[in-house]
Design an enzyme around this catalytic site. Structure first.
Site, PDB file in Angstrom:
ATOM      1  N   HIS A   1      -7.680  -8.758  -7.651  1.00  0.00           N
ATOM      2  CA  HIS A   1      -8.155  -9.553  -6.560  1.00  0.00           C
ATOM      3  C   HIS A   1      -8.172  -8.594  -5.601  1.00  0.00           C
ATOM      4  CE1 HIS A   1      -5.557 -12.306  -9.327  1.00  0.00           C
ATOM      5  NE2 HIS A   1      -6.150 -13.228  -8.783  1.00  0.00           N
TER       6      HIS A   1
ATOM      7  N   SER B   1      -6.905  -2.277  -1.333  1.00  0.00           N
ATOM      8  CA  SER B   1      -6.123  -1.620  -2.223  1.00  0.00           C
ATOM      9  C   SER B   1      -7.291  -0.566  -3.137  1.00  0.00           C
ATOM     10  CB  SER B   1      -5.339  -2.557  -3.355  1.00  0.00           C
ATOM     11  OG  SER B   1      -6.495  -3.717  -3.499  1.00  0.00           O
TER      12      SER B   1
ATOM     13  N   GLU C   1     -13.480  -9.329  -7.676  1.00  0.00           N
ATOM     14  CA  GLU C   1     -13.464 -10.395  -6.550  1.00  0.00           C
ATOM     15  C   GLU C   1     -14.216 -11.750  -7.151  1.00  0.00           C
ATOM     16  OE1 GLU C   1     -12.657 -12.510  -3.863  1.00  0.00           O
ATOM     17  OE2 GLU C   1     -11.598 -10.772  -4.106  1.00  0.00           O
TER      18      GLU C   1
ATOM     19  N   HIS D   1       0.896  -1.273  -0.079  1.00  0.00           N
ATOM     20  CA  HIS D   1       0.210   0.027  -0.087  1.00  0.00           C
ATOM     21  C   HIS D   1       0.839   1.336  -0.025  1.00  0.00           C
ATOM     22  CE1 HIS D   1      -3.471  -2.606   1.610  1.00  0.00           C
ATOM     23  NE2 HIS D   1      -3.362  -2.772   0.277  1.00  0.00           N
TER      24      HIS D   1
ATOM     25  N   GLY E   1     -10.068 -12.333 -11.617  1.00  0.00           N
ATOM     26  CA  GLY E   1      -9.176 -11.193 -12.145  1.00  0.00           C
ATOM     27  C   GLY E   1      -8.259 -11.524 -13.133  1.00  0.00           C
TER      28      GLY E   1
ATOM     29  N   ASP F   1      -2.913  -9.152  -7.034  1.00  0.00           N
ATOM     30  CA  ASP F   1      -2.647  -9.353  -5.803  1.00  0.00           C
ATOM     31  C   ASP F   1      -3.393 -10.959  -5.372  1.00  0.00           C
ATOM     32  OD1 ASP F   1      -1.825  -9.344  -3.083  1.00  0.00           O
ATOM     33  OD2 ASP F   1      -3.496  -7.710  -2.599  1.00  0.00           O
TER      34      ASP F   1
END
Length: 287
Positions: free
Chosen positions: A41, A99, A117, A18, A143, A168
């Site tokens: 993700h 995120s 997601e 982050h 994703g 991610d």
């Protein structure tokens, strides 16, 4: 897929991810042209560190909680901590931004965000969390396939020449996940070559990552950078000793920002003297 990020929200891997994500957004928004960001993700986008999942692992204590206590002096750290404070003002004292929340916080009114997601419960909560933000489109889908379907980005008549793709994955498939991710990146670069791509990955035994580094260096990107944060020695297969970001086409001078801030994170969050924060070019465009 059984992974739930609520157990790991705010840990040392989130801090790395982050801090770098906000630095990426700030570098990309220097230019006025609108951006498109894809979070492949995304999870639920917002977490409660006083919830049962976070308290069960206690991982945030070694991540965001320790960083707040240490507060190393660097603009990128200050930017991140300010974003966490803004999230807590909006959502409560124990809130932690995922995120998608950070992307929505950092990007502008004419920028657009697609958050994917696959897990139904998480996707439903993600949609709820961003129901009032017209910039954010939530996709209940895989994703990796979204990287094919949504790139290059076009929304209405607007085509986006610049932007960011954050990948991610939970790495439930462990080393096999690298094959999937690298294949998706190669395909995405063929569709949207000018974008910046950021792939998060866990670090257990570093020597197991050598094939990944070699293959990543051959991706058809102008430049390929790794930025890593290790909180202990990278030789135990039993736990995540750190994590990294593979950055393709990173913005100008992002490497210098990361070279300055990541050692501060290693000192603040490191659990042993082996804590480290290497930043390495795997491939670099000619000046």
């Amino acid at each position: 897929m059984n992974y739930r990020h609520a157990f790991h929200a705010g840990n040392h891997a989130d801090v790395l991810k982050h801090v770098a994500l906000l630095a990426l957004c700030d570098a990309l928004t220097v230019k006025p042209a609108p951006l498109f960001a894809l979070d492949t993700h995304a999870g639920r986008g917002l977490y409660a560190l006083d919830g049962n999942s976070a308290l069960r692992t206690g991982e945030a204590e070694g991540g965001i909680a320790r960083l707040i206590a240490e507060a190393p002096k660097h603009p990128a750290v200050a930017r991140y901590l300010a974003a966490v404070r803004a999230c807590r003002v909006a959502h409560g004292a124990a809130a932690y931004p995922g995120s998608p929340w950070l992307l929505a916080h950092a990007l502008r009114e004419d920028d657009r965000i697609a958050a994917c997601e696959l897990q139904p419960e998480e996707a439903a909560q993600l949609k709820h969390n961003f129901a009032g933000d017209a910039r954010v489109a939530v996709h209940a889908r895989d994703g990796y396939t979204a990287m094919k379907a949504l790139l290059p980005p076009k929304i209405g008549a607007q085509r986006y020449n610049r932007g960011l793709v954050l990948i991610d994955p939970p790495f439930e498939a462990q080393l096999d996940e690298f094959d999937t991710a690298l294949g998706a990146l190669r395909e995405a670069l063929s569709r949207w070559p000018q974008a910046c791509y950021a792939l998060w990955y866990p670090i257990k035994r570093r020597r197991a990552l050598q094939p990944f580094y070699r293959r990543a260096a051959t991706l058809p990107a102008k430049s390929v950078l790794t930025a890593e944060l290790l909180v202990r020695a990278d030789d135990s297969p039993l736990r995540m000793n750190g994590s990294g970001l593979l950055l393709l086409n990173p913005p100008w001078q992002l490497d210098r920002t990361l070279e300055a801030v990541l050692p501060l994170l290693a000192r603040a969050l490191g659990e042993t003297a082996d804590a480290a924060a290497p930043v390495n070019w795997l491939a670099q465009a000619e000046a």
